[in-house]
Write a protein that holds these residues in place. Structure first.
Motif, PDB file in Angstrom:
ATOM      1  N   ASN A  41       0.845  -1.188   0.000  1.00 27.34           N
ATOM      2  CA  ASN A  41       0.000   0.000   0.000  1.00 27.34           C
ATOM      3  C   ASN A  41       0.887   1.246   0.000  1.00 27.34           C
ATOM      4  O   ASN A  41       2.100   1.169   0.195  1.00 27.34           O
ATOM      5  N   CYS A  97      -3.574  -2.718  -2.355  1.00 26.59           N
ATOM      6  CA  CYS A  97      -3.946  -1.303  -2.356  1.00 26.59           C
ATOM      7  C   CYS A  97      -3.234  -0.530  -3.464  1.00 26.59           C
ATOM      8  O   CYS A  97      -3.570  -0.676  -4.631  1.00 26.59           O
ATOM      9  N   HIS A 109     -12.750   5.054  -0.517  1.00 28.39           N
ATOM     10  CA  HIS A 109     -13.167   4.030   0.444  1.00 28.39           C
ATOM     11  C   HIS A 109     -12.174   4.061   1.599  1.00 28.39           C
ATOM     12  O   HIS A 109     -10.991   3.791   1.407  1.00 28.39           O
ATOM     13  N   ARG A 110     -12.661   4.370   2.789  1.00 26.11           N
ATOM     14  CA  ARG A 110     -11.767   4.375   3.956  1.00 26.11           C
ATOM     15  C   ARG A 110     -12.549   3.909   5.169  1.00 26.11           C
ATOM     16  O   ARG A 110     -13.529   4.529   5.551  1.00 26.11           O
ATOM     17  N   GLN A 135     -16.028  -2.501   4.676  1.00 29.58           N
ATOM     18  CA  GLN A 135     -16.414  -2.420   3.274  1.00 29.58           C
ATOM     19  C   GLN A 135     -16.672  -3.821   2.711  1.00 29.58           C
ATOM     20  O   GLN A 135     -15.796  -4.688   2.779  1.00 29.58           O
ATOM     21  N   THR A 173     -14.114  -5.951   4.702  1.00 32.85           N
ATOM     22  CA  THR A 173     -12.703  -5.662   4.501  1.00 32.85           C
ATOM     23  C   THR A 173     -12.324  -4.249   4.940  1.00 32.85           C
ATOM     24  O   THR A 173     -13.178  -3.372   5.083  1.00 32.85           O
ATOM     25  N   HIS A 186     -10.312  -0.784   4.110  1.00 29.75           N
ATOM     26  CA  HIS A 186      -9.940  -0.022   2.918  1.00 29.75           C
ATOM     27  C   HIS A 186      -9.287   1.303   3.287  1.00 29.75           C
ATOM     28  O   HIS A 186      -9.556   1.886   4.343  1.00 29.75           O
ATOM     29  N   HIS A 246      -8.340   3.946   0.171  1.00 32.05           N
ATOM     30  CA  HIS A 246      -7.887   4.331  -1.163  1.00 32.05           C
ATOM     31  C   HIS A 246      -8.805   5.381  -1.768  1.00 32.05           C
ATOM     32  O   HIS A 246     -10.013   5.377  -1.537  1.00 32.05           O
ATOM     33  N   GLY A 264     -16.178  -4.384  -5.322  1.00 31.56           N
ATOM     34  CA  GLY A 264     -16.807  -3.687  -4.205  1.00 31.56           C
ATOM     35  C   GLY A 264     -18.313  -3.674  -4.373  1.00 31.56           C
ATOM     36  O   GLY A 264     -18.828  -3.247  -5.406  1.00 31.56           O
ATOM     37  N   GLU A 310     -11.892  -4.200  -7.055  1.00 33.49           N
ATOM     38  CA  GLU A 310     -11.221  -4.429  -5.775  1.00 33.49           C
ATOM     39  C   GLU A 310     -10.166  -5.530  -5.861  1.00 33.49           C
ATOM     40  O   GLU A 310      -9.581  -5.895  -4.841  1.00 33.49           O
ATOM     41  N   GLN A 331      -7.405  -4.478  -3.787  1.00 33.00           N
ATOM     42  CA  GLN A 331      -7.385  -3.055  -3.493  1.00 33.00           C
ATOM     43  C   GLN A 331      -7.453  -2.772  -2.000  1.00 33.00           C
ATOM     44  O   GLN A 331      -7.127  -1.679  -1.562  1.00 33.00           O
ATOM     45  N   TYR A 332      -7.836  -3.750  -1.216  1.00 38.70           N
ATOM     46  CA  TYR A 332      -8.042  -3.513   0.215  1.00 38.70           C
ATOM     47  C   TYR A 332      -6.876  -4.075   1.025  1.00 38.70           C
ATOM     48  O   TYR A 332      -5.817  -4.405   0.469  1.00 38.70           O
TER      49      TYR A 332
END
Length: 441
Positions: free
Chosen positions: A261, A290, A311-312, A316, A329, A331, A333, A369, A376, A389-390
């Motif tokens: 990330n 990420c 998404h934070r 998620q 999950t 997140h 990003h 997502g 994702e 992505q997470y």
């Protein structure tokens, strides 16, 4: 009984909390509150996080570099701060916005209060803000630049500074789009994390070179507890540096490359994309998280784009199309990969990677997502590479996605079993979700 050395009996407020503060958005919206942490001025892209726990991990996540974080949970700081939970050696957020900071710490692991920690590290924050109204504005207008001003920085010549002057300073601050920030958060020297737990002292099951783009401490720890030796290298590393870490391994020894990330715009990470293409060209197993997912997308020839508000949080929902399971999950990003998600019949779209006439073969969006149908995860069907992505290391957050580290170990130790088969054929996305996805572009 609370240990005598815990800060449970600390005063209800630190001195900074009695100082006036202002949060100013680049569109001119202003929120008044009290200083929380250090006083002064701080600028950044303002974003909101929906996690109700894990604020210490959030604050120390390098992916939040140059961002002001708004906590949607109303009460923050109840469990204080300790020296065991940070994900890096410092707090990375540029500013912090909360509604109701804890009046006193109540946790047996706490060593000091959150306000004290913010002040000690020079992080300018603000409390007593209507974070519901602020979050709604960011949802409607999208994330934007902001500034927190407190103490003497709100006064000039003995009089309050005009709001127009504060807005002008915010509008002159750097934007996130186009920012190349990984070099600012990466380690400067390589280091190694050896196998741990039941694998401690045993020969590693695989060796992984982890390119630090803003890596969280829990990520190499998750690999190490699976028997992997992790060599963490700087963002500036070349393919020769990566191959050099494998130089002493027997030819048949399992190995892989990991991209972490990190903060910034993936469109500005040209060096990292070229390094990743060199990894793909050599057929070295690859896993990205990420920022690493976005860079895999760009290396394959797909575009990336900035989400409206990102998404934070740690709640998620994501569908893994290889297991047909929905995972909760973690997140963080603000950018996403622009790759085909659905075929015309609503099944997962399989596309040829656009780069260089499709030299990397076929790719499927392996994780989706469920809130907005954002990409994702990516899985290469003709190369030993995948990404999400997470944050499967889940610090802090749910552990639903921890199996992805096992998937990476399996890719390195049993490459003939790649790729995993798709086991779900989701129906066509709902019209509302389609509209949401289009708005995020």
């Amino acid at each position: 009984m609370t240990p005598a050395d815990t800060p449970a009996s600390t005063p209800a407020q630190t001195p900074a909390q009695t100082t006036t503060a202002a949060l100013v958005l680049e569109d001119g919206t202003t929120y008044r509150g009290r200083a929380y942490g250090a006083t002064g001025t701080s600028f950044g892209e303002i974003v909101f996080s929906t996690g109700m726990t894990g604020y210490q991990e959030t604050l120390t996540d390098p992916s939040y570099h140059r961002q002001i974080v708004v906590m949607t949970a109303p009460h923050v700081g109840n469990t204080g701060v300790n020296d065991e939970d940070p994900e890096s050696g410092r707090i990375w957020v540029s500013g912090y916005v909360v509604r109701d900071p804890a009046r006193r710490v109540s946790n047996w692991r706490a060593q000091r209060s959150l306000g004290e920690e913010l002040a000690a590290q020079g992080v300018v924050g603000i409390s007593d803000v209507d974070t519901r109204a602020l979050t709604r504005r960011l949802r409607e207008e999208g994330v934007m630049r902001a500034g927190i001003f407190s103490g003497d920085d709100l006064v000039r010549g003995g009089y309050p500074r005009p709001v127009e002057e504060l807005v002008a300073e915010v509008q002159a601050s750097p934007q996130m789009a186009g920012a190349n920030l990984a070099p600012e958060v990466s380690t400067q020297e390589a280091y190694t994390v050896e196998p741990s737990g039941e694998h401690a002292g045993q020969p590693p099951v695989a060796t992984v070179v982890a390119v630090d783009l803003g890596i969280k401490a829990m990520t190499p720890a998750r690999l190490a507890e699976r028997g992997v030796r992790v060599v963490v290298v700087p963002q500036s590393s070349t393919i020769d540096d990566v191959l050099g870490a494998f130089a002493d391994l027997p030819d048949e020894a399992p190995r892989g490359v990991f991209f972490s990330n990190g903060p910034g715009d993936p469109g500005a990470a040209g060096h990292e994309v070229e390094l990743l293409r060199a990894v793909l060209d050599r057929g070295i197993p690859f896993f990205g998280i990420c920022f690493g997912n976005q860079l895999l997308g760009r290396a394959l020839g797909y575009g990336t784009y900035k989400l409206g508000y990102g998404h934070r949080g740690i709640n998620q929902p994501v569908l893994d199309r290889t297991t047909a399971k929905v995972e909760v999950t973690a997140h963080n990003h603000g950018f996403a990969v622009d790759a085909p998600v659905f075929a015309e019949d609503g099944s997962p779209a399989i596309s040829d990677a656009p780069h260089d006439g499709g030299r990397y073969g076929r790719v499927v969006v392996s994780h989706v997502g469920l809130n907005d149908q954002v990409v994702e995860g990516l899985t290469c069907l003709d190369r030993p590479a995948f990404s999400v992505q997470y944050h499967p290391e889940a610090a802090a957050g749910p552990h639903d996605a921890a199996y992805l580290f096992d998937r990476f170990v399996g890719l390195m130790t049993n490459p003939s079993a790649w790729p995993p088969a798709l086991t779900t054929q989701p129906a066509a996305q709902p019209a509302a979700a389609q509209l949401n996805s289009e708005e995020n572009h």
